[in-house]
Design a protein around this motif. Structure first.
Motif, mmCIF file in Angstrom:
data_model
loop_
_atom_site.group_PDB
_atom_site.id
_atom_site.type_symbol
_atom_site.label_atom_id
_atom_site.label_comp_id
_atom_site.label_asym_id
_atom_site.label_seq_id
_atom_site.Cartn_x
_atom_site.Cartn_y
_atom_site.Cartn_z
ATOM 1 N N ILE A 157 17.529 -5.734 -47.498
ATOM 2 C CA ILE A 157 18.385 -6.918 -47.436
ATOM 3 C C ILE A 157 18.200 -7.635 -46.108
ATOM 4 N N ASN A 158 18.036 -6.865 -45.028
ATOM 5 C CA ASN A 158 17.733 -7.483 -43.731
ATOM 6 C C ASN A 158 16.452 -8.304 -43.802
ATOM 7 N N ASP A 159 15.451 -7.766 -44.482
ATOM 8 C CA ASP A 159 14.173 -8.479 -44.624
ATOM 9 C C ASP A 159 14.365 -9.758 -45.426
ATOM 10 N N TRP A 160 15.183 -9.685 -46.492
ATOM 11 C CA TRP A 160 15.444 -10.875 -47.301
ATOM 12 C C TRP A 160 16.137 -11.945 -46.456
ATOM 13 N N ILE A 161 17.144 -11.528 -45.676
ATOM 14 C CA ILE A 161 17.874 -12.471 -44.817
ATOM 15 C C ILE A 161 16.931 -13.117 -43.808
ATOM 16 N N ALA A 162 16.083 -12.306 -43.170
ATOM 17 C CA ALA A 162 15.154 -12.822 -42.163
ATOM 18 C C ALA A 162 14.190 -13.827 -42.778
#
Length: 309
Positions: A7-12
């Motif tokens: 999810i962090n990767d998606w947000i970034a």
């Protein structure tokens, strides 16, 4: 709870490819997160809320200063600290806008049209301003001096005319087709009056972009962390709001089938339901770092998206 790296990767990736404008993002956070908790936030808490989106202190101060100049926000100082709150008129406009965001797209047609007439009697500046505001409310200018909508919101129109000082300068009426007289098909009038291509593209893009995020949230082995949930919830509302507030809100009977707005609404609702509770934990903790008495969300908050509980 730990942050989910996927999810962090998606947000970034989202913030890199579609970075939200800071001023617009501030208004999203006020409408979605601050207003339910009393509508006031100290600057330090607001800085903390905006930090995960890459909005630094300087950029945030510039954004709130401009929003204050435009009449959206008011500020107060207490020693070296300052807080910001929604101005009363802006609060009413924001409430109407967000009522649209959280409500299902199920307006049905009564067969009547709302007409705003007489704009030719306005001066050039008034005419331009009226046209802009009516287009924002979903009206179409079908002929010189005539704007119409098949599902006009009387309360919103009254507030618009009052805000612009034009209550006594235009005529407002309702009309319907004359039985027994064959005119152009309604589909032609809708096609000529409203170009829905950008709205359709926006909803389609929203669904394509956010569906993988919902799948990841549902399959995650652990609940989402509070700050991460707040970021996701904010980005969902920010992206959905950008499309939905350009939707003229035509009745379902006059929309193309299938209408992608319906799928976009369902997706936004499911994402909100997955994230709202941990996001509220983060919001309340952030507000109470500078204001220990910051209230929990008002009862109306739980009515969003046809009910959160």
């Amino acid at each position: 709870m730990q942050n989910n790296q996927k999810i962090n990767d998606w947000i970034a990736a989202f913030l890199s490819e579609e970075p939200p404008r800071s001023k617009s993002l501030v208004m999203t956070i006020f409408g979605d997160s601050v207003v339910p908790h009393g509508g006031m936030v100290w600057l330090g808490s607001l800085i903390e809320m905006l930090a995960p989106f890459g909005v630094n202190d300087r950029l945030l101060r510039t954004s709130v200063f401009r929003l204050a100049q435009e009449g959206w926000l008011g500020s107060q100082r207490d020693g070296r600290r300052s807080n910001y709150s929604i101005m009363p008129d802006a609060q009413r406009r924001l409430a109407r806008a967000y009522r649209r965001v959280y409500s299902p797209l199920t307006t049905h047609w009564s067969g009547n049209w709302t007409l705003v007439l007489g704009t030719n009697g306005l001066d050039a500046a008034e005419r331009a301003s009226m046209r802009k505001e009516l287009l924002w409310e979903g009206y179409s200018v079908i002929a010189p001096g005539i704007a119409c909508h098949p599902a006009g919101d009387a309360e919103a129109l009254e507030a618009l005319l009052q805000r612009m000082g034009m209550l006594n300068k235009v005529y407002v009426c309702q009309v319907s087709e004359l039985p027994g007289v064959r005119g152009k098909p309604l589909a032609d009038l809708v096609a000529e009056g409203w170009d829905l291509s950008d709205v359709i593209e926006g909803y389609t893009k929203f669904v394509a972009r956010f569906t993988p995020l919902l799948e990841e949230l549902r399959s995650a082995p652990e609940p989402i962390a509070p700050e991460q949930a707040f970021v996701v919830r904010t980005l969902v509302i920010h992206a959905y709001r950008r499309v939905q507030l350009h939707d003229p809100q035509l009745p379902v009977e006059l929309l193309p089938t299938p209408w992608p707005g319906a799928a976009a609404y369902e997706l936004a609702r499911e994402l909100y339901r997955v994230t709202w509770e941990p996001a509220e934990q983060h919001i309340l903790a952030t507000l109470r770092r500078e204001d220990p008495d910051a209230p929990t969300a008002a009862a109306a908050f739980y009515d969003r998206f046809t009910g959160l509980r």
